[in-house]
Design an enzyme around this catalytic site. Structure first.
Site, PDB file in Angstrom:
ATOM      1  N   ARG A 162       0.830  -1.221   0.000  1.00  0.00           N
ATOM      2  CA  ARG A 162       0.000   0.000   0.000  1.00  0.00           C
ATOM      3  C   ARG A 162       0.860   1.265   0.000  1.00  0.00           C
ATOM      4  O   ARG A 162       0.501   2.275   0.593  1.00  0.00           O
ATOM      5  CB  ARG A 162      -0.939   0.030   1.219  1.00  0.00           C
ATOM      6  CG  ARG A 162      -1.957  -1.102   1.289  1.00  0.00           C
ATOM      7  CD  ARG A 162      -2.952  -1.051   0.156  1.00  0.00           C
ATOM      8  NE  ARG A 162      -4.095  -1.908   0.400  1.00  0.00           N
ATOM      9  CZ  ARG A 162      -4.157  -3.204   0.093  1.00  0.00           C
ATOM     10  NH1 ARG A 162      -3.125  -3.790  -0.497  1.00  0.00           N
ATOM     11  NH2 ARG A 162      -5.248  -3.896   0.341  1.00  0.00           N
ATOM     12  N   SER A 237     -10.679  -1.072   3.095  1.00  0.00           N
ATOM     13  CA  SER A 237      -9.925  -1.173   4.353  1.00  0.00           C
ATOM     14  C   SER A 237      -9.566   0.224   4.827  1.00  0.00           C
ATOM     15  O   SER A 237      -8.902   0.964   4.097  1.00  0.00           O
ATOM     16  CB  SER A 237      -8.621  -1.939   4.147  1.00  0.00           C
ATOM     17  OG  SER A 237      -8.868  -3.229   3.704  1.00  0.00           O
ATOM     18  N   GLU A 333      -5.133   3.602   6.271  1.00  0.00           N
ATOM     19  CA  GLU A 333      -4.711   3.394   4.889  1.00  0.00           C
ATOM     20  C   GLU A 333      -5.271   4.506   4.020  1.00  0.00           C
ATOM     21  O   GLU A 333      -4.676   4.915   3.030  1.00  0.00           O
ATOM     22  CB  GLU A 333      -5.243   2.034   4.412  1.00  0.00           C
ATOM     23  CG  GLU A 333      -4.734   1.655   3.048  1.00  0.00           C
ATOM     24  CD  GLU A 333      -5.619   0.662   2.339  1.00  0.00           C
ATOM     25  OE1 GLU A 333      -5.800   0.808   1.129  1.00  0.00           O
ATOM     26  OE2 GLU A 333      -6.128  -0.262   2.986  1.00  0.00           O
TER      27      GLU A 333
HETATM   28  N1  EPU Z   1     -10.053 -10.926  10.288  1.00  0.00           N
HETATM   29  C1  EPU Z   1     -10.829 -11.029  11.421  1.00  0.00           C
HETATM   30  N2  EPU Z   1     -11.930 -10.221  11.514  1.00  0.00           N
HETATM   31  C2  EPU Z   1     -12.293  -9.361  10.556  1.00  0.00           C
HETATM   32  C3  EPU Z   1     -11.509  -9.277   9.396  1.00  0.00           C
HETATM   33  C4  EPU Z   1     -10.383 -10.046   9.285  1.00  0.00           C
HETATM   34  O1  EPU Z   1     -10.555 -11.770  12.328  1.00  0.00           O
HETATM   35  O2  EPU Z   1     -13.305  -8.685  10.730  1.00  0.00           O
HETATM   36  C5  EPU Z   1      -8.836 -11.768  10.178  1.00  0.00           C
HETATM   37  C6  EPU Z   1      -9.098 -13.217   9.845  1.00  0.00           C
HETATM   38  O3  EPU Z   1      -8.201 -13.976  10.606  1.00  0.00           O
HETATM   39  C7  EPU Z   1      -8.721 -13.356   8.399  1.00  0.00           C
HETATM   40  C8  EPU Z   1      -7.633 -12.319   8.260  1.00  0.00           C
HETATM   41  O4  EPU Z   1      -7.985 -11.289   9.189  1.00  0.00           O
HETATM   42  O5  EPU Z   1      -8.273 -14.626   8.110  1.00  0.00           O
HETATM   43  C9  EPU Z   1      -7.514 -11.738   6.889  1.00  0.00           C
HETATM   44  O6  EPU Z   1      -8.764 -11.203   6.497  1.00  0.00           O
HETATM   45  P1  EPU Z   1      -9.104 -10.876   4.967  1.00  0.00           P
HETATM   46  O7  EPU Z   1      -8.767 -12.023   4.116  1.00  0.00           O
HETATM   47  O8  EPU Z   1     -10.491 -10.326   4.916  1.00  0.00           O
HETATM   48  O9  EPU Z   1      -8.041  -9.759   4.596  1.00  0.00           O
HETATM   49  P2  EPU Z   1      -7.572  -8.453   5.343  1.00  0.00           P
HETATM   50  O10 EPU Z   1      -6.139  -8.616   5.713  1.00  0.00           O
HETATM   51  O11 EPU Z   1      -8.527  -8.087   6.418  1.00  0.00           O
HETATM   52  C10 EPU Z   1      -6.648  -7.403   3.127  1.00  0.00           C
HETATM   53  C11 EPU Z   1      -6.741  -6.112   2.367  1.00  0.00           C
HETATM   54  C12 EPU Z   1      -8.067  -6.024   1.621  1.00  0.00           C
HETATM   55  C13 EPU Z   1      -8.153  -7.189   0.665  1.00  0.00           C
HETATM   56  C14 EPU Z   1      -8.041  -8.498   1.487  1.00  0.00           C
HETATM   57  C15 EPU Z   1      -8.009  -9.731   0.621  1.00  0.00           C
HETATM   58  C16 EPU Z   1      -5.380  -4.551   3.628  1.00  0.00           C
HETATM   59  C17 EPU Z   1      -5.379  -3.324   4.485  1.00  0.00           C
HETATM   60  N3  EPU Z   1      -6.588  -4.981   3.267  1.00  0.00           N
HETATM   61  O12 EPU Z   1      -7.660  -7.386   4.141  1.00  0.00           O
HETATM   62  O13 EPU Z   1      -8.031  -4.836   0.852  1.00  0.00           O
HETATM   63  O14 EPU Z   1      -9.361  -7.186  -0.067  1.00  0.00           O
HETATM   64  O15 EPU Z   1      -6.801  -8.483   2.240  1.00  0.00           O
HETATM   65  O16 EPU Z   1      -6.772  -9.825  -0.012  1.00  0.00           O
HETATM   66  O17 EPU Z   1      -4.327  -5.065   3.290  1.00  0.00           O
HETATM   67  C18 EPU Z   1      -8.666  -2.539   0.694  1.00  0.00           C
HETATM   68  O18 EPU Z   1      -7.461  -2.271   0.671  1.00  0.00           O
HETATM   69  O19 EPU Z   1      -9.552  -1.637   0.638  1.00  0.00           O
HETATM   70  C19 EPU Z   1      -9.082  -3.929   0.848  1.00  0.00           C
HETATM   71  C20 EPU Z   1     -10.361  -4.275   0.979  1.00  0.00           C
END
Ligand code: EPU
Length: 337
Positions: A162, A237, A333
């Site tokens: 990012r 995010s 972000e």
């Molecule tokens: N998790 C939770 N609770 C939540 C959300 C996430 O416990 O409410 C934990 C879970 O353990 C899950 C892990 O976080 O396994 C990862 O969650 P997720 O796959 O939803 O991904 P993220 O790390 O929360 C990132 C990006 C998203 C992108 C997803 C999928 C960032 C800041 N965000 O989210 O990007 O869609 O991965 O690759 O890196 C964006 O930038 O606007 C965005 C949506």
């Protein structure tokens, strides 16, 4: 091309926040952009793309230039690859769908991300195991001061998680006008390793996925977790996933053994901020018209008439609680304006 005054930006930011631009102009060509810059040399300027990565906490006391340059085409190709150029004002998801319709591979995991093409390099958008830096070749950008068109090749963009040069060294100095991606015409390198994609494809009994299948899987996952800005204002995010020292993580893990993490390097790990925020009790909570999404705690939402200040107050509350509970600082972000 008309310069408007006291112009509402509510429909120009995906959070749906009511804020006004002192002056506003939409430009549809580089020539128009150059004219606006030449005719308003001393006016403070604010560049607006798709408005999908910002939180407006006040009116903008500047000339807001909405970059609305359209057009996308294949500019070069060989047997294996196509070089595709998109102008900055194209909607990202429509552009991705257009590449998939032509059986061009590389952007399918980035389906349904809100915003415009021209802003994607600024924060090196990423999802489901892909980032734009994987297919990005170069972008052209207009230097605001000299009005020179400058090419930034991939290496020069200094992409990180990012992050890019456009958020750091040359912040606010350039207007990205077009981006070129190198996409595959055959032997597509599908990346379905991200758990949820595999599960989604298996649910649909697809064992030999096409680009379209992967894109559809990503769309289904996003729709199940992330709110559609047209229905519920949000900016994706709100926070970045924090990268912390492995030694610090090991100490925190003793108290919170279930904390998920991903290894980033020998010395660093990334922790999902969504997990920290959920465990801290914020998921699905609502404070007036500002809230935390019920399916993804990383996403702050506007239920209708929240102000940017109200959403920012919720963000600060989350940051303080996460810091107090885990000793981990999480950073926004989105750009706070
Ligand atoms: N998790 C939770 N609770 C939540 C959300 C996430 O416990 O409410 C934990 C879970 O353990 C899950 C892990 O976080 O396994 C990862 O969650 P997720 O796959 O939803 O991904 P993220 O790390 O929360 C990132 C990006 C998203 C992108 C997803 C999928 C960032 C800041 N965000 O989210 O990007 O869609 O991965 O690759 O890196 C964006 O930038 O606007 C965005 C949506």
């Amino acid at each position: 091309m008309e310069i408007l005054t006291d112009y509402s930006l509510k429909t120009y930011n995906t959070f749906g926040i009511e804020a006004k631009a002192k002056q506003f102009v939409a430009v549809h060509s580089i020539a128009e952009l150059q004219t606006v810059l030449t005719e308003n040399p001393t006016t403070k300027k604010f560049i607006l793309g798709g408005g999908s990565n910002m939180l407006l906490t006040q009116n903008i006391d500047a000339l807001v230039i909405h970059v609305d340059l359209k057009g996308k085409e294949i500019i070069d190709e060989n047997d294996d690859f196509a070089w595709v150029e998109s102008q900055a004002g194209e909607n990202w998801h429509e552009f991705v769908s257009w590449t998939i319709d032509q059986n061009l591979g590389g952007l399918e995991n980035l389906s349904l991300i809100p915003g415009n093409v021209g802003t994607t390099p600024i924060q090196n958008i990423g999802a489901y195991g892909a980032e734009i830096k994987d297919t990005f070749v170069l972008c052209e950008a207009l230097h605001i001061e000299t009005q020179e068109l400058v090419v930034f090749k991939k290496d020069e963009c200094k992409f990180g998680y990012r992050e890019s040069i456009f958020k750091n060294e040359v912040k606010d100095e350039f207007i990205i006008t077009s981006v070129v991606f190198k996409l595959t015409k055959r032997n597509h390198q599908l990346n379905t390793s991200y758990g949820a994609i595999e599960t989604e494809l298996a649910n649909q009994n697809i064992s030999n996925p096409t680009l379209k299948d992967v894109s559809n899987a990503v769309i289904a996952i996003r729709k199940s977790k992330l709110p559609d800005p047209k229905e519920l204002g949000n900016s994706g995010s709100f926070f970045k996933n924090p990268v912390i020292l492995k030694t610090d993580f090991e100490k925190i893990q003793q108290q919170f053994p279930d904390m998920p993490h991903y290894v980033v390097s020998e010395t660093e790990v990334k922790v999902p901020a969504g997990w920290l925020i959920e465990q801290a009790g914020f998921k699905g909570k609502r404070f007036g018209d500002a809230g935390i999404h019920k399916n993804q705690a990383l996403v702050l939402v506007n239920y209708g008439n929240a102000t940017g200040q109200e959403i920012l107050a919720v963000a600060h509350d989350i940051q303080e609680t996460v810091l107090k509970t885990y000793g981990i600082a999480i950073q926004a972000e989105v750009n706070i304006i």
